[in-house]
Structure formats: C-alpha cells, structure tokens
Design a protein around this motif. Structure first.
Motif, PDB file in Angstrom:
ATOM      1  N   GLU A 256       0.858  -1.183   0.000  1.00 37.17           N
ATOM      2  CA  GLU A 256       0.000   0.000   0.000  1.00 37.17           C
ATOM      3  C   GLU A 256       0.892   1.230   0.000  1.00 37.17           C
ATOM      4  O   GLU A 256       1.755   1.390   0.875  1.00 37.17           O
ATOM      5  CB  GLU A 256      -0.895   0.006   1.246  1.00 37.17           C
ATOM      6  CG  GLU A 256      -1.755   1.241   1.399  1.00 37.17           C
ATOM      7  CD  GLU A 256      -3.047   1.176   0.604  1.00 37.17           C
ATOM      8  OE1 GLU A 256      -3.738   2.206   0.519  1.00 37.17           O
ATOM      9  OE2 GLU A 256      -3.368   0.093   0.065  1.00 37.17           O
ATOM     10  N   ARG A 257       0.721   2.114  -0.988  1.00 44.21           N
ATOM     11  CA  ARG A 257       1.527   3.330  -1.085  1.00 44.21           C
ATOM     12  C   ARG A 257       0.792   4.489  -0.423  1.00 44.21           C
ATOM     13  O   ARG A 257      -0.418   4.659  -0.625  1.00 44.21           O
ATOM     14  CB  ARG A 257       1.803   3.662  -2.550  1.00 44.21           C
ATOM     15  CG  ARG A 257       2.692   4.890  -2.718  1.00 44.21           C
ATOM     16  CD  ARG A 257       2.850   5.251  -4.168  1.00 44.21           C
ATOM     17  NE  ARG A 257       1.657   5.890  -4.712  1.00 44.21           N
ATOM     18  CZ  ARG A 257       1.657   6.615  -5.839  1.00 44.21           C
ATOM     19  NH1 ARG A 257       2.758   6.768  -6.525  1.00 44.21           N
ATOM     20  NH2 ARG A 257       0.541   7.160  -6.272  1.00 44.21           N
ATOM     21  N   LYS A 258       1.535   5.296   0.361  1.00 49.60           N
ATOM     22  CA  LYS A 258       0.933   6.445   1.029  1.00 49.60           C
ATOM     23  C   LYS A 258       1.859   7.662   0.925  1.00 49.60           C
ATOM     24  O   LYS A 258       3.078   7.541   1.080  1.00 49.60           O
ATOM     25  CB  LYS A 258       0.720   6.154   2.522  1.00 49.60           C
ATOM     26  CG  LYS A 258      -0.324   5.088   2.830  1.00 49.60           C
ATOM     27  CD  LYS A 258      -1.718   5.584   2.595  1.00 49.60           C
ATOM     28  CE  LYS A 258      -2.763   4.580   3.042  1.00 49.60           C
ATOM     29  NZ  LYS A 258      -4.109   4.972   2.574  1.00 49.60           N
ATOM     30  N   SER A 259       1.258   8.817   0.655  1.00 51.71           N
ATOM     31  CA  SER A 259       1.957  10.066   0.921  1.00 51.71           C
ATOM     32  C   SER A 259       1.803  10.339   2.414  1.00 51.71           C
ATOM     33  O   SER A 259       0.966   9.716   3.083  1.00 51.71           O
ATOM     34  CB  SER A 259       1.342  11.202   0.107  1.00 51.71           C
ATOM     35  OG  SER A 259       0.006  11.438   0.545  1.00 51.71           O
ATOM     36  N   LEU A 260       2.576  11.271   2.950  1.00 46.54           N
ATOM     37  CA  LEU A 260       2.448  11.562   4.376  1.00 46.54           C
ATOM     38  C   LEU A 260       1.064  12.120   4.690  1.00 46.54           C
ATOM     39  O   LEU A 260       0.447  11.740   5.697  1.00 46.54           O
ATOM     40  CB  LEU A 260       3.525  12.553   4.816  1.00 46.54           C
ATOM     41  CG  LEU A 260       3.523  12.900   6.311  1.00 46.54           C
ATOM     42  CD1 LEU A 260       3.719  11.654   7.161  1.00 46.54           C
ATOM     43  CD2 LEU A 260       4.586  13.943   6.628  1.00 46.54           C
ATOM     44  N   ALA A 261       0.549  12.977   3.813  1.00 47.78           N
ATOM     45  CA  ALA A 261      -0.783  13.556   4.048  1.00 47.78           C
ATOM     46  C   ALA A 261      -1.851  12.470   4.051  1.00 47.78           C
ATOM     47  O   ALA A 261      -2.761  12.480   4.889  1.00 47.78           O
ATOM     48  CB  ALA A 261      -1.087  14.600   2.977  1.00 47.78           C
ATOM     49  N   ASP A 262      -1.728  11.507   3.134  1.00 47.15           N
ATOM     50  CA  ASP A 262      -2.704  10.415   3.074  1.00 47.15           C
ATOM     51  C   ASP A 262      -2.595   9.517   4.297  1.00 47.15           C
ATOM     52  O   ASP A 262      -3.596   9.062   4.852  1.00 47.15           O
ATOM     53  CB  ASP A 262      -2.484   9.609   1.792  1.00 47.15           C
ATOM     54  CG  ASP A 262      -3.606   8.609   1.542  1.00 47.15           C
ATOM     55  OD1 ASP A 262      -4.690   8.792   2.105  1.00 47.15           O
ATOM     56  OD2 ASP A 262      -3.377   7.647   0.784  1.00 47.15           O
ATOM     57  N   LEU A 263      -1.371   9.254   4.728  1.00 51.68           N
ATOM     58  CA  LEU A 263      -1.167   8.427   5.925  1.00 51.68           C
ATOM     59  C   LEU A 263      -1.821   9.081   7.137  1.00 51.68           C
ATOM     60  O   LEU A 263      -2.533   8.422   7.909  1.00 51.68           O
ATOM     61  CB  LEU A 263       0.327   8.230   6.179  1.00 51.68           C
ATOM     62  CG  LEU A 263       0.681   7.452   7.455  1.00 51.68           C
ATOM     63  CD1 LEU A 263       0.313   5.980   7.304  1.00 51.68           C
ATOM     64  CD2 LEU A 263       2.173   7.599   7.789  1.00 51.68           C
ATOM     65  N   VAL A 264      -1.595  10.373   7.302  1.00 52.58           N
ATOM     66  CA  VAL A 264      -2.166  11.096   8.445  1.00 52.58           C
ATOM     67  C   VAL A 264      -3.690  11.105   8.366  1.00 52.58           C
ATOM     68  O   VAL A 264      -4.383  10.880   9.372  1.00 52.58           O
ATOM     69  CB  VAL A 264      -1.619  12.533   8.503  1.00 52.58           C
ATOM     70  CG1 VAL A 264      -2.345  13.348   9.565  1.00 52.58           C
ATOM     71  CG2 VAL A 264      -0.114  12.514   8.784  1.00 52.58           C
ATOM     72  N   ALA A 265      -4.238  11.328   7.169  1.00 53.12           N
ATOM     73  CA  ALA A 265      -5.687  11.386   7.013  1.00 53.12           C
ATOM     74  C   ALA A 265      -6.345  10.046   7.335  1.00 53.12           C
ATOM     75  O   ALA A 265      -7.345   9.986   8.052  1.00 53.12           O
ATOM     76  CB  ALA A 265      -6.042  11.812   5.588  1.00 53.12           C
ATOM     77  N   THR A 266      -5.776   8.947   6.819  1.00 53.90           N
ATOM     78  CA  THR A 266      -6.378   7.627   7.084  1.00 53.90           C
ATOM     79  C   THR A 266      -6.161   7.196   8.528  1.00 53.90           C
ATOM     80  O   THR A 266      -6.997   6.487   9.099  1.00 53.90           O
ATOM     81  CB  THR A 266      -5.787   6.573   6.139  1.00 53.90           C
ATOM     82  OG1 THR A 266      -4.348   6.572   6.237  1.00 53.90           O
ATOM     83  CG2 THR A 266      -6.182   6.831   4.704  1.00 53.90           C
ATOM     84  N   LEU A 267      -5.070   7.649   9.123  1.00 52.17           N
ATOM     85  CA  LEU A 267      -4.799   7.302  10.525  1.00 52.17           C
ATOM     86  C   LEU A 267      -5.768   8.010  11.456  1.00 52.17           C
ATOM     87  O   LEU A 267      -6.380   7.389  12.340  1.00 52.17           O
ATOM     88  CB  LEU A 267      -3.363   7.656  10.881  1.00 52.17           C
ATOM     89  CG  LEU A 267      -2.907   7.362  12.316  1.00 52.17           C
ATOM     90  CD1 LEU A 267      -2.903   5.860  12.567  1.00 52.17           C
ATOM     91  CD2 LEU A 267      -1.520   7.938  12.563  1.00 52.17           C
ATOM     92  N   THR A 268      -5.954   9.304  11.260  1.00 54.06           N
ATOM     93  CA  THR A 268      -6.815  10.074  12.162  1.00 54.06           C
ATOM     94  C   THR A 268      -8.293   9.766  11.949  1.00 54.06           C
ATOM     95  O   THR A 268      -9.101   9.926  12.864  1.00 54.06           O
ATOM     96  CB  THR A 268      -6.564  11.583  11.973  1.00 54.06           C
ATOM     97  OG1 THR A 268      -6.721  11.927  10.585  1.00 54.06           O
ATOM     98  CG2 THR A 268      -5.164  11.960  12.425  1.00 54.06           C
ATOM     99  N   SER A 269      -8.669   9.314  10.753  1.00 49.86           N
ATOM    100  CA  SER A 269     -10.069   8.971  10.489  1.00 49.86           C
ATOM    101  C   SER A 269     -10.409   7.553  10.919  1.00 49.86           C
ATOM    102  O   SER A 269     -11.590   7.174  10.953  1.00 49.86           O
ATOM    103  CB  SER A 269     -10.378   9.129   9.001  1.00 49.86           C
ATOM    104  OG  SER A 269      -9.683   8.163   8.236  1.00 49.86           O
ATOM    105  N   GLY A 270      -9.386   6.745  11.239  1.00 49.29           N
ATOM    106  CA  GLY A 270      -9.622   5.360  11.624  1.00 49.29           C
ATOM    107  C   GLY A 270      -9.622   4.392  10.455  1.00 49.29           C
ATOM    108  O   GLY A 270      -9.729   3.169  10.638  1.00 49.29           O
ATOM    109  N   LYS A 271      -9.500   4.903   9.233  1.00 48.85           N
ATOM    110  CA  LYS A 271      -9.545   4.046   8.044  1.00 48.85           C
ATOM    111  C   LYS A 271      -8.313   3.154   7.935  1.00 48.85           C
ATOM    112  O   LYS A 271      -8.388   2.048   7.385  1.00 48.85           O
ATOM    113  CB  LYS A 271      -9.675   4.921   6.789  1.00 48.85           C
ATOM    114  CG  LYS A 271      -9.780   4.133   5.499  1.00 48.85           C
ATOM    115  CD  LYS A 271      -9.892   5.066   4.288  1.00 48.85           C
ATOM    116  CE  LYS A 271      -9.896   4.267   3.000  1.00 48.85           C
ATOM    117  NZ  LYS A 271      -9.962   5.179   1.805  1.00 48.85           N
TER     118      LYS A 271
END
Length: 321
Positions: free
Chosen positions: A170-185
């Motif tokens: 799974e590839r993530k940018s830092l912004a995407d990682l933070v967004a999915t982490l904080t949303s619980g996804k």
C-alpha cells in the motif's frame, strides 16, 4: 513593473504562523501567513491571509521575477543570496495546503542517491499488478518488471502466482497516511493487508516529517503508527523518504516475496525426490531370527544353535520375498 516582496509581522495574537508574506504576482498579489521568513532548512508551511492596512513590514526585497506556473509560483528576488524560491499549492484532506520551498530544501528532501539496477533477488522480469484506482501510478521505469492494471482487494501494487495474490504494498503520501490514521480508516486497510501472505505499507516521506506537521499533533500521529505496528506486526510501515525510493523498495520487496516462494517450491521438490527415490536395500536376517521363525513354523531345526540347514533358509526366503 513588478512590486517588492514584503514580509510583515502577523497581527493575530498567539498565531503559530507569525509572519505575513505579500507575493507580488502581477495583477493579483497573493498574501500568506508563514512560519518563517525564508525556507532555509525545511519547507515552510503557509496559509491564505489578508494584508492589513497598518502592516508592520520587517523586510522589503526587490523582485526580479514572479510567475505562476500551474500550481506553483516561482519567485526570484533581486539579491545575491536566498533569492530563488517557489510556493507550491496542493490539496490534502479536502483543503488547500501551501508550502514555500527553496532549491536547498528541495535537495534535502530528495537525497542525491542512485538506485541500483541489479535485479531484485536475482529474478528475471516479473509482473506487478497495479490497482485500477491508483492515481499517478509508479511505472517502475528501469526495473525488470511489467505492469498490469487490475482491481486489487488490498494494496496498490501486488504480485501473484496461479491467480492468488502472494504479496501487496500500500503506497501512502504523508498527508494520506495522516488522514487515514486520524479517520480510523488505516486499521481497516492494514486488516485487509494482514490477510495476505506478505504485505507492507510504504510512505513517500521521512519519519521525521511527522514532527513538522502543523494541523495535527505530531504525538497523535506517532502514537497511532506505533499502535498499528503492534496490532499488525506482519504489515510493516516503511518510510522511504521519496517517491523514487519508495518505488525501489516496493520493487525489491515484491521480488523478495516471489524469490521466497521459488525457494520454497525448490525445497518441496527436493524433499519429494528423496521420498520417491530408490528403496534402501533390505536388511539381512540374523541366524537367530531365522531359527526362531523356523521353530515357530515347526521346521526341523536345532534350538541350541549351530549351522542352519539350507532348506530352512530357502523356506525363510520363500516366506519373506
């Protein structure tokens, strides 16, 4: 005539962005709040603002050129040092984000390394599956792979054998990682990956970049990543600094997974060859064993020992082919 580039103090009390920047874009100047007066060691986060009538200007610099090119504004100041910079506008989590960078900070963010051209795990060219929903997908240029677009249930890049996915990344940018982490996804993404034989998450940034986040507490992100590592130990989260290095790591990870399967299959063949090889020679019976058998069969043989008659041995051979 291009106006001067102005830096003033932000009049908002307690703001984490203490400076105002007035970028003299011809016909429509852009005003931003910023954390610093120049991107010297790292990119500077900026945010849209209004220029006050009574602005306290702390620096005024003549401008040689100020041009917008797509989503970036190139600014060249008329001075010997710290004169070239760029404002990059992007979107993350549904809102605009602006970063001010210079050639020096860009170079630091992209380490000058050359990735190797050797084949991954000594493998010849192999096929990488790319999820159809992957935007701006890696092309793996220069690597010994071909890519095929296909829907994937987990991950963005994968390899398969006989129609079964063996490994995915799974590839993530830092912004995407933070967004999915904080949303619980993120936990659901990792749960899907954990169901595969091998899987990983690769982030196109440095781990240290977490602690420069402005809109999310760095400790919350760091704790969340640690929690995911404990909950899903079989799915590592790798920080690979740049897009190119993340692609290189993924290529070698997927290659290593295929090589592991290849070595396992070779081992199984060798075990099978040993199991189906020529039978071991039959152990010859001792005289005592034949004598005991003959007595049990009622054959004429001495119980005290001595030489066994030939007909007794012949009878044994016929009974034990």
């Amino acid at each position: 005539m291009v106006e001067d580039f102005l830096i003033a103090r932000n009049p908002e009390p307690g703001s984490t962005l203490p400076y105002l920047l007035r970028i003299p874009l011809p016909g429509r100047p852009v005003v931003l709040k910023a954390k610093d007066t120049w991107p010297r060691t790292a990119k500077v986060y900026c945010h849209r603002a209004e220029w006050p009538d009574d602005a306290e200007v702390v620096e005024r610099v003549p401008v040689r050129s100020c041009v917008q090119r797509g989503a970036a504004i190139d600014l060249v100041l008329d001075r010997g040092r710290e004169n070239r910079s760029q404002f990059v506008m992007t979107n993350a989590r549904g809102r605009q984000m602006i970063f001010w960078q210079s050639a020096r900070t860009t170079k630091q963010a992209r380490p000058g390394v050359r990735t190797p051209t050797a084949r991954a795990s000594g493998l010849a060219s192999f096929e990488v599956l790319v999820d159809v929903h992957e935007r701006y997908a890696w092309k793996f240029s220069g690597e010994q792979v071909t890519t095929v677009k296909r829907p994937l249930t987990a991950g963005d890049y994968a390899v398969e054998r006989d129609g079964r996915v063996l490994a995915a990344v799974e590839r993530k940018s830092l912004a995407d990682l933070v967004a999915t982490l904080t949303s619980g996804k993120l936990r659901y993404v990792l749960a899907d990956l954990a169901a595969l034989p091998r899987a990983a998450v690769v982030v196109e940034d440095r781990y240290s970049a977490i602690f420069a986040l402005e809109r999310v507490r760095p400790a919350v992100v760091a704790d969340g990543i640690a929690e995911m590592a404990v909950r899903f130990p079989g799915v590592p989260i790798i920080f690979a600094e740049t897009r190119a290095l993340a692609q290189q790591w993924t290529y070698r990870f997927l290659g290593a997974c295929l090589a592991e399967l290849r070595d396992a299959e070779v081992g199984e063949v060798r075990v099978a060859e040993l199991a189906t090889g020529p039978a071991l020679p039959r152990r010859e019976p001792t005289t005592a064993e034949i004598r005991a058998w003959a007595l049990g069969e009622g054959l004429a043989v001495s119980a005290r020992g001595g030489r066994l008659p030939a007909e007794v041995r012949d009878a044994w051979e016929r009974a034990h082919p």
